[in-house]
Enzyme design. Structure first.
Site, short mmCIF file in Angstrom:
data_model
loop_
_atom_site.label_atom_id
_atom_site.label_comp_id
_atom_site.label_asym_id
_atom_site.label_seq_id
_atom_site.Cartn_x
_atom_site.Cartn_y
_atom_site.Cartn_z
N HIS A 26 1.14 -1.74 0.28
CA HIS A 26 0.11 0.22 -0.06
C HIS A 26 0.94 1.11 0.22
O HIS A 26 0.70 2.45 1.03
CB HIS A 26 -1.39 0.24 0.86
CG HIS A 26 -2.14 -0.98 1.05
ND1 HIS A 26 -3.39 -0.88 0.27
CD2 HIS A 26 -2.50 -2.83 1.37
CE1 HIS A 26 -3.76 -1.25 -0.27
NE2 HIS A 26 -3.35 -2.57 1.14
N ILE A 27 2.06 1.10 -0.85
CA ILE A 27 2.30 2.04 -0.73
C ILE A 27 3.14 2.19 -1.92
O ILE A 27 3.36 4.01 -2.60
CB ILE A 27 3.90 2.63 0.20
CG1 ILE A 27 5.15 1.15 -0.43
CG2 ILE A 27 4.00 2.14 1.59
CD1 ILE A 27 5.83 1.59 0.03
N GLY A 115 -5.14 -12.46 -4.27
CA GLY A 115 -3.96 -11.27 -3.96
C GLY A 115 -2.92 -11.69 -5.00
O GLY A 115 -1.67 -11.16 -4.42
N LEU A 116 -3.10 -12.54 -5.96
CA LEU A 116 -1.40 -12.96 -6.34
C LEU A 116 -2.01 -11.78 -8.14
O LEU A 116 -0.94 -12.68 -8.35
CB LEU A 116 -1.18 -14.50 -7.33
CG LEU A 116 -1.45 -14.79 -5.25
CD1 LEU A 116 -0.24 -16.36 -5.93
CD2 LEU A 116 0.12 -14.57 -4.62
N SER A 117 -2.11 -10.96 -8.36
CA SER A 117 -2.79 -10.17 -9.83
C SER A 117 -2.88 -11.43 -10.73
O SER A 117 -2.49 -10.57 -11.83
CB SER A 117 -1.46 -9.20 -9.90
OG SER A 117 -1.16 -8.85 -8.94
N GLU A 151 -7.37 -0.56 -15.67
CA GLU A 151 -8.28 -1.08 -14.10
C GLU A 151 -7.93 0.43 -13.89
O GLU A 151 -8.98 -0.26 -12.84
CB GLU A 151 -6.19 -2.00 -14.09
CG GLU A 151 -6.55 -2.18 -12.28
CD GLU A 151 -7.65 -3.47 -11.88
OE1 GLU A 151 -7.11 -4.18 -13.00
OE2 GLU A 151 -8.47 -3.97 -11.21
N ASP A 163 1.28 -4.02 -9.39
CA ASP A 163 0.84 -5.58 -9.97
C ASP A 163 1.20 -6.24 -11.60
O ASP A 163 1.93 -6.03 -11.37
CB ASP A 163 -0.37 -5.68 -9.65
CG ASP A 163 -1.06 -5.63 -8.39
OD1 ASP A 163 0.34 -5.77 -7.29
OD2 ASP A 163 -1.79 -5.57 -7.94
N TYR A 213 -10.80 -0.50 -0.89
CA TYR A 213 -8.99 -0.27 -1.93
C TYR A 213 -9.25 1.41 -1.60
O TYR A 213 -7.80 2.14 -1.76
CB TYR A 213 -8.89 -0.92 -2.24
CG TYR A 213 -7.30 -0.45 -3.20
CD1 TYR A 213 -6.20 -1.81 -2.31
CD2 TYR A 213 -7.42 0.00 -4.09
CE1 TYR A 213 -5.18 -1.26 -3.32
CE2 TYR A 213 -6.61 -0.16 -4.19
CZ TYR A 213 -4.88 -0.22 -3.64
OH TYR A 213 -4.26 0.09 -4.64
#
Ligand code: GLA
Length: 378
Positions: A26-27, A115-117, A151, A163, A213
């Site tokens: 999250h950065i 969560g692995l894109s 996206e 990602d 998110y």
């Protein structure tokens, strides 16, 4: 569409990788540094031109077949399975590039919602394929940026660039230190000595991920609006920790927690890279644990399932550290585990996790691979 499942009837194939983020969560959308690795779990599109103004989509694991009318691509935004492809067509057209009619068979080995894109892998592979169809050379960074645009502008997930860049630009055996402010990238050997990265998928059903998110993102923007009155930096992740401490008490308490995570996660990434370079996996493990705690207590994106998985992993003696990876609210953890203890680790974590949440996780030993790869399927 004839022979749609027969891979060798297609003219070419393009794969793009799923990713695991080692640290720096999250950065990316706060101008920070992130350290993802591209995985051998990937999406492959098999493509052949069909001479029409339509794109026929088929999948190896879904029986649906969907046709996208290229001229009206923006009207497929809510069509399940087709939405990502339609978003890519829109992003490609937006660049002024020609979209040619084609048949596409997709084969995805990245588990959905893990969560692995998987979405980045789909977008990047399909956009790279559209680039080849249009007779252009693939520029991995350009494809990543188009996928990010697809996206954010067309799917509606206000994500950062991590990602898509990992999926397109990842390299075999390397972690990518991506500077999300400049988009420059340094490749660092992903050598963990006697240890391997083990990914555990929580298998938590996804819900409300996009809205939660986007909310975190908005909170970071609000925090930065305040902080930049006192510190002259271009992004929240670039606020030095001591400057942050001097003004933290002035911030709204929720924004203070979010910003604290961002500022210290950035410091952890910098240290993690040094650990990788000097082979200090023990300290790297400690940083992973600290990252998870911060995502749990300050950023509040873990949830009972990811906490149960990380706690179980962190209680295993031959695991140096474990944390959630990706956006959170479900998805996966990544753990640094002694190679010879991987099977024992899986049993240990699985038992504890099932006791806590009632169903089993899945495990993958990470194989760090290339991003975009093109091949001839015939
Ligand atoms: C998701 C987003 C990324 C990044 C991570 C959290 O995976 O797509 O841009 O923000 O969450 O680090």
């Amino acid at each position: 569409m004839k022979d749609f499942l027969q891979k060798d009837t297609y003219a070419f194939a393009v794969s793009a990788a799923g990713r695991v983020n080692l640290i720096g969560e999250h950065i990316d959308y706060n101008g920070g540094l992130v350290l993802p690795c591209a995985l051998s779990l990937k999406n492959t599109v098999y493509v052949r031109p069909n001479g029409t103004d339509k794109i026929n989509l088929a999948w190896t694991d879904i029986s649906d077949k969907i046709t996208i009318d290229i001229a009206r691509a923006d009207s497929y935004k809510d069509v399940k399975y087709a939405n990502y492809y339609a978003a890519c067509v829109c992003a490609f057209k937006e660049k002024g590039l020609p979209v040619l009619g084609c048949d596409v068979l997709s084969d995805c080995t990245v588990p959905f919602g893990s969560g692995l894109s998987s979405s980045a892998a789909i977008e990047v592979s399909f956009l790279a394929a559209l680039t080849l169809l249009a007779g252009q050379k693939i520029d991995n960074k350009e494809v990543a940026l188009m996928a990010w645009r697809a996206e954010t502008a067309f799917v509606g997930m206000n994500c950062g660039v991590m990602d898509q860049f990992a999926s397109a630009c990842g390299k075999k055996g390397k972690a990518m230190l991506l500077n999300c402010a400049t988009l420059s990238c340094e490749y660092v050997p992903a050598d963990f000595g006697d240890y391997v990265l083990v990914i555990a998928n929580s298998n938590k059903p996804h819900s409300l991920v996009v809205s939660k998110y986007n909310q975190r993102r908005a909170e970071c923007e609000a925090a930065f609006d305040f902080v930049k009155r006192f510190v002259d930096v271009p992004a929240l992740a670039l606020v030095p920790t001591d400057a942050f401490e001097a003004l933290a008490h002035l911030l709204d308490p929720v924004l203070e927690k979010r910003a604290r995570h961002v500022v210290y996660e950035m410091a952890r990434v910098k240290e993690a890279v040094q650990c990788l370079k000097r082979g200090d996996v023990k300290r790297l493990g400690e940083l992973l644990r600290a990252s998870h705690a911060s995502l749990r207590d300050l950023y509040e994106v873990t949830g009972a399932e990811l906490d149960a998985l990380a706690d179980a992993a962190n209680a295993f003696p031959a695991c140096l550290g474990s944390r959630m990876t990706g956006g959170g609210f479900g998805g996966s953890t990544v753990s640094v585990v002694k190679r010879e203890s991987v099977e024992e680790f899986k049993t240990f974590v699985s038992e504890r996790y099932q006791k806590a949440v009632g169903y089993a996780p899945d495990f993958y030993v990470a194989e760090i691979s290339d991003g975009i790869t093109v091949f001839d399927p015939t």
